[in-house]
Design an enzyme around this catalytic site. Structure first.
Site, PDB file in Angstrom:
ATOM      1  N   THR A   1      42.164 -52.162 -29.089  1.00  0.00           N
ATOM      2  CA  THR A   1      42.922 -53.377 -28.785  1.00  0.00           C
ATOM      3  C   THR A   1      41.987 -54.521 -28.421  1.00  0.00           C
ATOM      4  O   THR A   1      42.195 -55.664 -28.846  1.00  0.00           O
ATOM      5  CB  THR A   1      43.902 -53.130 -27.621  1.00  0.00           C
ATOM      6  OG1 THR A   1      44.913 -52.224 -28.049  1.00  0.00           O
ATOM      7  CG2 THR A   1      44.567 -54.425 -27.179  1.00  0.00           C
TER       8      THR A   1
ATOM      9  N   PHE B   1      44.035 -50.381 -36.742  1.00  0.00           N
ATOM     10  CA  PHE B   1      45.412 -50.775 -37.037  1.00  0.00           C
ATOM     11  C   PHE B   1      45.885 -51.968 -36.228  1.00  0.00           C
ATOM     12  O   PHE B   1      46.787 -52.714 -36.643  1.00  0.00           O
ATOM     13  CB  PHE B   1      46.355 -49.571 -36.827  1.00  0.00           C
ATOM     14  CG  PHE B   1      46.766 -49.307 -35.405  1.00  0.00           C
ATOM     15  CD1 PHE B   1      47.953 -49.806 -34.900  1.00  0.00           C
ATOM     16  CD2 PHE B   1      45.977 -48.521 -34.566  1.00  0.00           C
ATOM     17  CE1 PHE B   1      48.350 -49.544 -33.597  1.00  0.00           C
ATOM     18  CE2 PHE B   1      46.360 -48.252 -33.267  1.00  0.00           C
ATOM     19  CZ  PHE B   1      47.551 -48.768 -32.776  1.00  0.00           C
ATOM     20  N   LYS B   2      45.279 -52.192 -35.092  1.00  0.00           N
ATOM     21  CA  LYS B   2      45.758 -53.243 -34.205  1.00  0.00           C
ATOM     22  C   LYS B   2      45.494 -54.642 -34.753  1.00  0.00           C
ATOM     23  O   LYS B   2      46.088 -55.619 -34.290  1.00  0.00           O
ATOM     24  CB  LYS B   2      45.157 -53.057 -32.815  1.00  0.00           C
ATOM     25  CG  LYS B   2      45.636 -51.737 -32.215  1.00  0.00           C
ATOM     26  CD  LYS B   2      45.071 -51.414 -30.854  1.00  0.00           C
ATOM     27  CE  LYS B   2      45.587 -50.048 -30.419  1.00  0.00           C
ATOM     28  NZ  LYS B   2      45.164 -49.664 -29.080  1.00  0.00           N
ATOM     29  N   ASP B   3      44.634 -54.728 -35.770  1.00  0.00           N
ATOM     30  CA  ASP B   3      44.402 -56.025 -36.406  1.00  0.00           C
ATOM     31  C   ASP B   3      45.675 -56.592 -37.013  1.00  0.00           C
ATOM     32  O   ASP B   3      45.876 -57.812 -37.029  1.00  0.00           O
ATOM     33  CB  ASP B   3      43.350 -55.897 -37.518  1.00  0.00           C
ATOM     34  CG  ASP B   3      41.935 -55.755 -36.981  1.00  0.00           C
ATOM     35  OD1 ASP B   3      41.610 -56.423 -35.979  1.00  0.00           O
ATOM     36  OD2 ASP B   3      41.153 -54.986 -37.568  1.00  0.00           O
TER      37      ASP B   3
END
Length: 511
Positions: free
Chosen positions: A154, A119-121
């Protein structure tokens, strides 16, 4: 309204030391100089008319509109903002960027279709492009040294967002032996010379403490032009609000009778669910926000007992959530204090001294009105993965499964509930195989990592050693750039001399 006549949202530190800073400054600064986090001085509101208009937009169009509520032309011209957002979204494998599926009687928001399958993309592709724009337009003299800590996802997302970016050095700290093999390879196989992966002898919280201590060292911070990619950077939270709006529209499109939508979020550092909280404050019709934790349950303990007490890390099968202090939680505590920097500072000083913060019954009651919470241990997580594979032929990663377990425990399995699927299951094969003995073939982008060369460094859990390593990386890069510039000048001079020589010879022949 035209963005040219409006002013962007300004930001102040939760601890009161820096006030009313602009978006460019808080993005480039990362952590406030008084050790606080930047929060918006006011939260822009979204009208019902805007929501009706936004419903039919594509993800990238919607993301521009959401971010535009905070960022006007005085900070980033609309054409450039659109370029930043569109290029960030183009890095995803799905046209929807974050698709929404109906599984098991509720919705699942798939946030793992970016370059690193996590999701951090979503936020870090945008942050990297914001960094690039701000450096190109005068910030920091064109230089930025990013220092980040990762519990697994991350790091690779930051690396893929910053690799090859001009003027940026990126140093990522990760706990040695405490991330999955694929997570480590995603970081250490990137060959770009501005990327540096450092295994630290300690936990994620140790890595995070090293980052915070570096930001709290003015001499080092200013000398290297320090910047942040962790969710202490406000831009991360802002970018993540986009998919709350997107998924709300997709769910209500299928279920027009719904007035609100609930979100269950696997939570470690509190950044992802904080984006949902700010979305609700903007006016998105959010119902319940569910904090889902693993064995490292400092947040669940807070929302059930009012006790924010630091305990030792327990290793789990969901390593990205193996965190005992949630950095972003300070932003919510600031809200809970009544936006009072003095009260918040007192709370944080108490916590940093004793490792314990206990809020009043009244504050706990307010917090429980804002969030629900649940905890899923390893057995519960594996049981959820097994159940969804057998019943729905859908494999959850060990983090996403915690979000699903939470809605089962809280009896919130319904069409109004969205579970955030934060990573692709193929990033955690050892854990998933405990529940799904025969795994599907992983995506080629992950399977090929095993054959690539790796490059990493190791450092003890020591601030001065890490800072010296970072300075050395920057000095080497600057020497390389200087050599390249010298070579380019020499080639240019040689070319000019050659042209002059040819012209002179032609003139002589004509004579």
């Amino acid at each position: 309204m035209n963005g040219t006549s409006e002013k962007s949202t300004t930001y102040s530190s939760t601890r009161g030391g820096q006030k009313h800073l602009d978006f460019r400054t808080v993005v480039m600064t990362g952590l406030a100089h008084d050790r606080g986090l930047f929060v918006p001085d006011s939260v822009p509101k979204v009208t019902t008319e805007e929501l009706a208009t936004w419903k039919s937009l594509s993800f990238k169009e919607l993301a521009v509109e959401v971010i535009r509520k905070f960022v006007k032309d005085d900070q980033v011209p609309l054409t450039k903002l659109r370029d930043i957002v569109y290029r960030s979204c183009d890095a995803f494998r799905s046209d929807d960027v974050t698709p929404v599926l109906d599984i098991g009687g509720h919705a699942i928001l798939e946030l793992f279709h970016g370059p690193t399958f996590a999701f951090k993309d979503v936020a870090l592709q945008m942050l990297g492009n914001f960094f690039e724009y701000f450096l190109e337009t005068g910030s920091n003299g064109g230089r930025l040294a990013v220092l980040g800590a990762t519990s697994g996802d991350t790091g690779s997302a930051a690396i893929y967002g910053l690799r090859g970016k001009k003027g940026i050095d990126c140093v990522i700290l990760f706990p040695n032996g405490r991330v999955s093999a694929i997570q480590e390879r995603q970081m250490t196989t990137v060959p770009d010379s501005n990327i540096h992966c450092v295994a630290i002898d300690g936990t994620f919280d140790d890595c995070q403490d090293l980052v915070k201590a570096s930001f709290n060292d003015p001499e080092f911070r200013d000398a290297v032009k320090l910047g942040a990619v962790n969710s202490i950077n406000w831009c991360r939270v802002l970018a993540q609000t986009t998919y709350y709006f997107w998924s709300y529209f997709r769910v209500t499109e299928k279920n027009p009778d719904l007035s609100t939508v609930n979100f269950s979020v696997p939570t470690g550092n509190f950044g992802d669910i904080l984006a949902g909280f700010y979305s609700k404050k903007m006016g998105l019709p959010v119902g319940k926000l569910i904090v889902a934790t693993n064995e490292n349950d400092i947040l669940h303990r807070f929302f059930t007992k009012g006790e924010y007490h630091r305990l030792p890390i327990e290793e789990s099968i969901s390593p990205s959530m193996d965190i005992c202090v949630s950095s972003n939680f300070e932003r919510y505590l600031y809200f809970l204090s009544g936006n009072d920097a003095k009260v918040l500072s007192k709370w944080m000083n108490e916590f940093e001294t004793s490792k314990k913060l206990t809020v009043s019954p009244k504050a706990l009651e307010q917090a429980q009105g804002d969030f629900l919470s649940a905890k899923a241990n390893t057995d519960m997580t594996l049981a959820t993965i097994k159940e969804y594979n057998e019943k729905y032929n859908y494999i959850l990663c060990p983090h996403s499964a915690i979000g699903v377990s939470a809605i089962q425990q809280l009896k919130e399995v319904n069409k109004a509930t969205v579970c955030l699927a934060t990573a692709h299951e193929a990033k955690f094969p050892a854990a998933v195989q405990r529940a799904v003995p025969t795994l599907p073939s992983p995506p080629v982008q992950l399977s090929k990592l095993a054959s690539l060369k790796t490059r990493r460094s190791e450092c003890p859990n020591d601030l001065k050693t890490v800072q010296a390593f970072m300075k050395n990386c920057i000095e080497k890069r600057m020497k390389r750039e200087k050599s390249v510039i010298t070579l380019q000048r020499a080639v240019s001079i040689a070319a000019i001399v050659g042209v002059v020589s040819v012209i002179a010879q032609l003139i002589l022949k004509k004579k």
